[in-house]
Enzyme design. Structure first.
Site, PDB file in Angstrom:
ATOM      1  N   GLU A  54      16.161  52.591  84.061  1.00 12.61           N
ATOM      2  CA  GLU A  54      16.393  52.968  82.667  1.00 12.61           C
ATOM      3  C   GLU A  54      17.904  52.965  82.488  1.00 12.61           C
ATOM      4  OE1 GLU A  54      17.579  53.941  79.688  1.00 12.61           O
ATOM      5  OE2 GLU A  54      17.383  56.041  80.261  1.00 12.61           O
TER       6      GLU A  54
ATOM      7  N   GLU B 170      25.194  49.545  78.929  1.00 12.13           N
ATOM      8  CA  GLU B 170      25.315  50.234  80.214  1.00 12.13           C
ATOM      9  C   GLU B 170      25.316  49.264  81.393  1.00 12.13           C
ATOM     10  OE1 GLU B 170      22.628  53.452  80.821  1.00 12.13           O
ATOM     11  OE2 GLU B 170      23.279  54.541  79.044  1.00 12.13           O
TER      12      GLU B 170
END
Length: 706
Positions: free
Chosen positions: A161, A170
């Site tokens: 995740e 990210e």
């Protein structure tokens, strides 16, 4: 970093009020019964971990997909493991025996996490849930892992995740590339299976004001031009996607297209670093495209039965298969990409061409209409260009705000002859405003965040605003060391600030009291009749119903069968806390916090007098409820009194969507009633006290429902 039972790490600490920063040592240990040190608590409490763990639909979707995917003993790799929730789900699904595994056993779950405070918390949680023999925690970046050194073999399954609101921010792509190259078997299974990004073309004056200062200030009458026509775009926002909750904007947006698919990323195969998509979109209405609104949909299982969508609620009915349960969450928002300038004018049923480009970490767009040959694309920077946040651009576009600031400066300058003016913060509006209003003034600038960039920018707009750059001086000396020699032998006649400090967008409102600290440090070189703008600050408060925000910051207990209660302290939980614990105050755009309702009058809780040196102070107020409802907390902000004598004020309260407010959530929601109604078992008011400690720059809020 030392090894053994006691771990030490360095953490960067920054005090926004003093402007000072330092590296501090954070002590920690592996005693599973101890909480993590308070300095780490503050750091992690401002992250999205707590909100993410309170996202029930996300947790359920991952659990269902992991249970479907991890069906036999194998090697599972969890990258960016956080609290270890996905790792523990995988270990449980795999059914690893409780006995200690041999060192060469390939039936393992490897939890990879690079952030040490999170690793320490994960180890506590894994221990609390009896999973320490099933989950191996490794404190490294995934691209630092070596097969045969850190892990025994390539992993058969990847669970991860590592997604932000834009999807790629990210480092999803480089992480997947390295994992497929170095850490995973050929044709691995993955959870999630794929992600798809979608877009929508919208018209919105609210969004337009947040990036196009040039065309917005053309209509303003103050005569100050921060973006001269010949220098456009000397002041702008970065050409990027901005996370924003768009549910609250439904009534302010005009949709100009149907939702369209942009990119598809498959987790089970190695992604490309660069990708492009040419999309032809049929406009559904006549208007002006001011922004591309985007979101993404996760397909978590290979069969395509488990989905999670970040679309706004008013879009989800168009993607019914991906809707989830529609709960508000703060960790994943929609994204807004601003179409430069006034936007793209389109007619109904016109073909609009969108050129989407993704890099390893971001997505950008160019677009043009069928009958218009010129592409609308991101502006290129020049040597004088400044980039500010969209909210700051919107403030400088606001006619009321500019009028109030100019009025306060005008009132102060009319009593002074050849004044020495000192801009103590990072305001780029005040210097040209002063120079415009008083031709005999000299302006000295501190620019603690902008420094030379800000000074070069002011040079570039000087001619348009008809002032000589010789009247400006950027001070290089640290403020504690400034003497009257630095101000050319003259004491300061006018000390001004908005207050605004570059890079302070995510701080609590009272952190801008750095202005007061700076004013105090300059006490020795202020003239006897110095004018201070703003002259005062009023800490304001309102009790509110905030059900969505309260739920997202609630204390953790059982999450899909795993006890997370040990995480509450370090993650800054607010609701359902033990009586001895106090919740933190956190900064939020209240208008973006899901369902909200004001339940009380707005009152001044405390005043700060900037005409005097900084000191600790306090204030009390009895806040009466004006509506029936459930109170989840208090919203606090500062009204800046620019001119005390003439009552010139600008507010950073909930009505102004360009500033974050401070939110204090209650441990337990309280049922309240209008104070004019008389029910003995309900709360009619709350007695509040605020205490500001000038030494620590902390604000303490105490309250008692009566």
């Amino acid at each position: 970093m030392s090894s053994g039972s006691n771990e030490r790490m360095f953490q960067f600490k920054y005090d926004p009020v003093t402007g000072m920063s330092e590296w501090v040592v954070v002590e920690g240990d592996d005693n599973h019964d101890n909480v993590v040190q308070p300095s780490s608590t503050i750091d992690l409490g401002t992250t999205s971990y707590l909100d993410m763990l309170n996202d029930n639909w996300r947790n359920k979707a991952y659990r269902l997909a992991i249970d479907k995917t991890v069906t036999r003993p194998c090697c599972v790799l969890d990258i960016g493991a956080g609290t270890g929730l996905l790792s523990m789900m995988a270990a449980r699904a795999m059914g690893i025996a409780d006995c200690t595994l041999a060192s060469g056993d390939k039936r393992r779950v490897i939890a990879c996490e690079s952030y040490l405070p999170m690793v320490k918390l994960m180890r506590k949680l894994v221990h609390r849930n009896g999973m320490e023999r099933k989950v191996t925690v490794i404190n490294k970046r995934s691209d630092e892992l070596k097969v045969g050194v850190d892990i025994n073999s390539r992993a058969h399954i990847l669970v991860s995740e590592i997604l932000d609101s834009e999807l790629l921010g990210e480092g999803l792509i480089p992480t997947l590339q390295n994992a497929h190259d170095e850490l995973l078997v050929e044709n691995p299974k993955t959870v999630p299976y794929r992600a798809i990004t979608y877009g929508l073309l919208v018209e919105s004056r609210f969004l337009w004001r947040q990036h196009d200062l040039h065309n917005n200030e053309v209509c303003l009458l103050d005569g100050i031009r921060l973006v001269p026509t010949e220098l456009n775009p000397v002041l702008n926002v970065k050409a990027q996607q901005y996370p924003m909750h768009c549910d609250s904007l439904e009534e302010e947006l005009k949709t100009l297209s149907e939702p369209f698919k942009i990119f598809e990323f498959d987790f089970w195969k190695r992604p490309d670093s660069h990708g492009e998509a040419q999309i032809c979109i049929k406009s559904t209405s006549t208007g002006r495209v001011n922004a591309v609104l985007s979101w993404w949909v996760l397909q978590l299982d290979q069969e395509g039965t488990i989905f999670y969508s970040t679309a706004p609620k008013w879009i989800k009915h168009l993607q019914a298969d991906f809707s989830g349960d529609g709960e508000w969450c703060d960790h994943w928002k929609q994204c807004v990409w601003f179409v430069p300038g006034k936007g793209l004018s389109v007619s109904k049923d016109e073909d609009i061409h969108l050129h989407a480009i993704h890099s390893e970490i971001s997505i950008s767009y160019n677009l043009w209409a069928e009958n218009q040959g010129t592409k609308i694309h991101s502006n290129h920077s020049n040597e004088f260009q400044l980039t500010l946040s969209p909210e700051k651009i919107a403030v400088y576009s606001d006619d009321y705000w500019r009028h109030q600031v100019v009025l306060a400066v005008h009132n102060a300058l009319r009593r002074k002859d050849s004044p020495l003016c000192f801009v103590v913060d990072d305001s780029i509006f005040l210097a040209p405003a002063i120079a415009h209003l008083c031709k005999s003034s000299r302006v000295m600038l501190l620019f603690p965040g902008l420094r030379e960039r800000g000074f070069r920018y002011l040079h570039s707009i000087a001619d348009t605003n008809q002032f000589s750059v010789d009247r400006l001086k950027l001070l290089d000396t640290q403020i504690d060391c400034l003497t009257i020699h630095d101000t050319d032998g003259k004491k300061i006649d006018l000390l001004v600030g908005e207050p605004y400090y570059y890079g302070f967008d995510n701080y609590l409102p009272w952190k801008n009291l750095r202005f007061w600290k700076e004013r105090t440090r300059l006490e020795r070189i202020l003239s006897k009749d110095v004018s201070i703008i703003p002259g005062r600050g009023r800490l304001r408060v309102c009790a509110m119903s905030l059900p969505d925000l309260w739920k997202s910051r609630c204390s953790l207990a059982d999450i899909e069968g795993f006890d997370h209660s040990v995480a509450n302290n370090i993650l800054g939980a607010c609701g359902n806390l033990p009586s001895r614990e106090e919740s933190p105050m956190l900064p939020f755009f209240v208008w973006q916090c899901g369902g909200t309702k004001e339940l009380s009058e707005r009152l001044t809780l405390m005043e700060f007098d900037f005409t005097k040196p900084m000191s600790s102070c306090s204030g009390k107020a009895k806040v009466r409820f004006t509506k029936n409802g459930t109170c989840h907390g208090f919203v606090l902000w500062i009204d800046w009194v620019l001119d005390v004598e003439n009552g010139v004020v600008v507010s950073s309260g909930p009505d102004n969507r360009y500033w974050k407010q401070g939110v204090k959530l209650l441990k337990t929601p309280v049922t309240v009633t209008n104070h004019d109604q008389h029910y003995s078992d309900e709360h009619h008011s709350v007695e509040m006290e605020a205490i500001f400690d000038s030494t620590s720059s902390n604000l303490i809020l105490q309250y008692d429902f009566v």
